[in-house]
Design an enzyme around this catalytic site. Structure first.
Site, PDB file in Angstrom:
ATOM      1  N   CYS A  80      41.651  35.134  41.038  1.00 24.65           N
ATOM      2  CA  CYS A  80      40.654  34.506  40.394  1.00 24.65           C
ATOM      3  C   CYS A  80      41.143  33.138  39.646  1.00 24.65           C
ATOM      4  O   CYS A  80      42.058  33.397  38.495  1.00 24.65           O
ATOM      5  CB  CYS A  80      39.813  35.117  39.271  1.00 24.65           C
ATOM      6  SG  CYS A  80      38.589  34.205  38.526  1.00 24.65           S
ATOM      7  N   GLY A  81      40.959  31.980  40.040  1.00 22.04           N
ATOM      8  CA  GLY A  81      41.770  30.976  39.608  1.00 22.04           C
ATOM      9  C   GLY A  81      41.131  30.467  37.956  1.00 22.04           C
ATOM     10  O   GLY A  81      42.233  30.365  37.209  1.00 22.04           O
ATOM     11  N   HIS A  82      39.926  30.571  37.736  1.00 18.20           N
ATOM     12  CA  HIS A  82      39.716  30.218  36.389  1.00 18.20           C
ATOM     13  C   HIS A  82      40.067  31.400  35.407  1.00 18.20           C
ATOM     14  O   HIS A  82      40.538  31.020  34.287  1.00 18.20           O
ATOM     15  CB  HIS A  82      38.067  30.202  36.391  1.00 18.20           C
ATOM     16  CG  HIS A  82      37.650  29.038  35.319  1.00 18.20           C
ATOM     17  ND1 HIS A  82      36.528  28.565  35.216  1.00 18.20           N
ATOM     18  CD2 HIS A  82      38.400  28.517  34.241  1.00 18.20           C
ATOM     19  CE1 HIS A  82      36.457  27.656  34.314  1.00 18.20           C
ATOM     20  NE2 HIS A  82      37.654  27.521  33.696  1.00 18.20           N
ATOM     21  N   GLY A  92      38.878  28.501  41.879  1.00 19.46           N
ATOM     22  CA  GLY A  92      40.179  28.334  41.838  1.00 19.46           C
ATOM     23  C   GLY A  92      40.627  28.876  43.149  1.00 19.46           C
ATOM     24  O   GLY A  92      41.382  27.849  43.988  1.00 19.46           O
ATOM     25  N   SER A  93      40.562  30.001  43.447  1.00 17.50           N
ATOM     26  CA  SER A  93      41.035  30.510  44.751  1.00 17.50           C
ATOM     27  C   SER A  93      40.255  30.002  45.893  1.00 17.50           C
ATOM     28  O   SER A  93      41.006  29.681  46.945  1.00 17.50           O
ATOM     29  CB  SER A  93      40.890  31.937  44.869  1.00 17.50           C
ATOM     30  OG  SER A  93      39.599  32.522  44.427  1.00 17.50           O
TER      31      SER A  93
END
Length: 299
Positions: A36-38, A218-219
């Protein structure tokens, strides 16, 4: 504070402390996920401000991108289920705290399927791409279904995303070079159909059990850039902006190409830049004999 589709993380020990400062498990409404990018952006800031790791001063220049070398940056290395992610946290020189501006360098991402077709009831033949950015996503323009990712009803976006996901799982097999546990379709990303690197692109991601990401994902940014690179829509070093459902913005940039990453061709390393804000802190208790305190879900 917060919203119905919020995400969570569990911080744990890394496999190798020489390679990562800590490890994480990501949580959503269906269980756990691989990236999870964020959450990574938020964790990087949290790790610095709340003392999970010591600030690295000017950071490790070898780990920074060229854009970050002139900034006061602390580096945080996080072991995610998809691999090690290097997080660059901008530090306010006066306060010694993070500013909220964070970027991270991804584990490898790639395009798994380009311009493949699936058959959907009512819509017929639909062209989709599948990209990996720490998790697999099926990616398709919402305009193909007469929907707009910014203005259409959220239930309509969820329903078509769920239909795409269910169909892809049945029709298009996935593989992962490191672990079979990572070879699953995590979500669907509906886009505005804009492919030009010079124009910001809006998208909405539906994942897990009909959960909706409020940010650009993000991903998903990594997966979209991997597909853009395979389609020759973007070059190394070019930056592209992505806009989430609530208007929040991530910037993505391919910083390296791996012509052959194990059995994946033209894998990419992506830098994702965004920001995170604190909304609060809470503390939970579990008293002896409190079985309900272990958690439950009612629908």
């Amino acid at each position: 504070r917060g919203h119905f589709d919020m995400y969570g993380v569990i911080i744990t020990e890394p496999d190798d402390k020489s390679k990562a400062d800590f490890a994480v498990l990501f949580m959503h409404n269906e269980g756990y996920s691989s990236m999870c990018g964020h959450a990574v952006i938020a964790l990087g800031r949290y790790a610095i401000d709340f003392g999970l790791i010591k600030k690295s001063g000017d950071g490790d220049d070898e780990k920074k991108s060229k854009d970050d070398k002139d900034k006061n940056i602390s580096v945080v290395r996080i072991q995610c289920p998809c691999g090690i992610v290097t997080v660059n946290v901008e530090i306010n020189e006066e306060t010694g705290k993070s500013t909220g501006n964070v970027s991270f360098i991804s584990a490898p991402g790639w395009s798994e399927y380009i311009s493949s077709s699936i058959q959907l009831d009512q819509f017929g033949k639909v062209e989709i791409d599948i990209g990996y950015g720490g998790a697999y996503y099926a990616i398709c323009p919402a305009t193909r279904f007469n929907l707009n990712v910014r203005d259409s009803q959220i239930d309509d976006l969820i329903n078509i995303s769920t239909l795409i996901k269910q169909t892809v799982i049945k029709k298009l097999p996935l593989s992962h070079p490191d672990s079979k546990d990572l070879a699953f379709l995590y979500g669907t990303i509906l886009t505005d159909g804009i492919n030009s690197v010079n124009e910001p692109s809006s998208n909405v991601c539906v994942f897990a059990d009909r959960q909706v990401d409020r940010c650009p994902t993000g991903s998903g940014v990594i997966a979209r850039l991997a597909i853009d690179y395979s389609k020759k829509n973007i070059k190394i070093g070019q930056k592209r902006q992505f806009i989430g459902k609530t208007g929040s913005i991530f910037q993505g940039e391919i910083v390296k190409v791996l012509p052959s990453y194990k059995d994946k061709k033209n894998a990419v390393i992506v830098k994702v830049t965004g920001s995170a804000k604190y909304v609060g802190r809470s503390q939970f208790y579990l008293e002896e004999g409190d079985e309900l305190g272990r958690g439950f879900l009612m629908k």
